[in-house]
Motif scaffolding. Structure first.
Motif, short mmCIF file in Angstrom:
data_model
loop_
_atom_site.label_atom_id
_atom_site.label_comp_id
_atom_site.label_asym_id
_atom_site.label_seq_id
_atom_site.Cartn_x
_atom_site.Cartn_y
_atom_site.Cartn_z
N GLU A 62 0.82 -1.21 0.00
CA GLU A 62 0.00 0.00 0.00
C GLU A 62 0.85 1.26 0.00
N GLN A 63 1.94 1.26 0.79
CA GLN A 63 2.77 2.45 0.86
C GLN A 63 3.45 2.72 -0.48
N THR A 64 3.90 1.67 -1.16
CA THR A 64 4.51 1.84 -2.47
C THR A 64 3.49 2.37 -3.48
N LEU A 65 2.29 1.83 -3.45
CA LEU A 65 1.27 2.21 -4.41
C LEU A 65 0.74 3.62 -4.19
N TYR A 66 0.48 3.98 -2.96
CA TYR A 66 -0.21 5.23 -2.67
C TYR A 66 0.65 6.26 -1.97
N GLY A 67 1.87 5.89 -1.57
CA GLY A 67 2.75 6.82 -0.89
C GLY A 67 2.24 7.15 0.49
N GLY A 68 2.93 8.03 1.14
CA GLY A 68 2.50 8.46 2.45
C GLY A 68 2.80 7.45 3.53
N ASN A 69 2.41 7.79 4.72
CA ASN A 69 2.70 6.96 5.88
C ASN A 69 1.45 6.19 6.27
N THR A 70 1.46 4.89 6.10
CA THR A 70 0.32 4.07 6.48
C THR A 70 0.49 3.49 7.87
N CYS A 71 1.49 3.94 8.58
CA CYS A 71 1.79 3.44 9.91
C CYS A 71 1.28 4.45 10.94
N ASP A 72 0.25 4.07 11.69
CA ASP A 72 -0.35 4.96 12.67
C ASP A 72 0.38 4.84 14.00
N THR A 73 1.09 5.87 14.37
CA THR A 73 1.84 5.88 15.64
C THR A 73 1.22 6.82 16.66
N THR A 74 -0.05 7.15 16.49
CA THR A 74 -0.68 8.13 17.38
C THR A 74 -1.11 7.55 18.72
N CYS A 103 7.80 0.69 9.88
CA CYS A 103 6.63 0.88 10.74
C CYS A 103 6.87 0.31 12.13
N ASN A 104 7.42 -0.89 12.22
CA ASN A 104 7.70 -1.48 13.53
C ASN A 104 8.67 -0.62 14.32
N VAL A 105 9.70 -0.11 13.66
CA VAL A 105 10.67 0.76 14.32
C VAL A 105 9.96 2.04 14.80
#
Length: 101
Positions: free
Chosen positions: A7-19, A85-87
């Motif tokens: 998904e990140q490669t296809l759509y860019g941006g950050n798909t990892c929610d760290t909130t 994302c894990n990091v």
């Protein structure tokens, strides 16, 4: 046809929610998948266990766990760097005070 873009490669941006990182929902599964095989009784690093929350908490005050997972210190796990994302989840959890949630 099949392809394996993520998904990140296809759509860019950050798909990892760290909130709102949770130890039980986010961090524990990362440890189980990447760390526990060595950092548990009988493992190669059993003297540095990561079996319980209390074990993990010991390595957060000096940011050792962050430095080891992001590669600024000896990289863990030795098999190679974890996903970004894990990091990011680990770092966000530590920066939030490493709550037992």
């Amino acid at each position: 046809a099949c392809y394996y873009d993520n998904e990140q490669t296809l759509y860019g941006g950050n798909t990892c929610d760290t909130t709102a990182v949770s130890y039980s929902t986010d961090i524990r599964p990362i440890l189980d998948a990447n760390c526990i095989s060595c950092h548990a009784p009988g493992g190669e690093q059993e003297t540095s266990p990561l079996v319980t929350y209390e074990d993990m908490k010991k390595y957060t005050s000096d940011r050792n766990v962050v430095d080891r997972t992001n590669g600024s210190s000896s990289l863990m796990p030795p098999s190679g760097k974890m996903s970004s994302c894990n990091v990011a989840l680990i770092e966000a959890w530590v920066n939030d005070g490493a709550p037992n949630n």
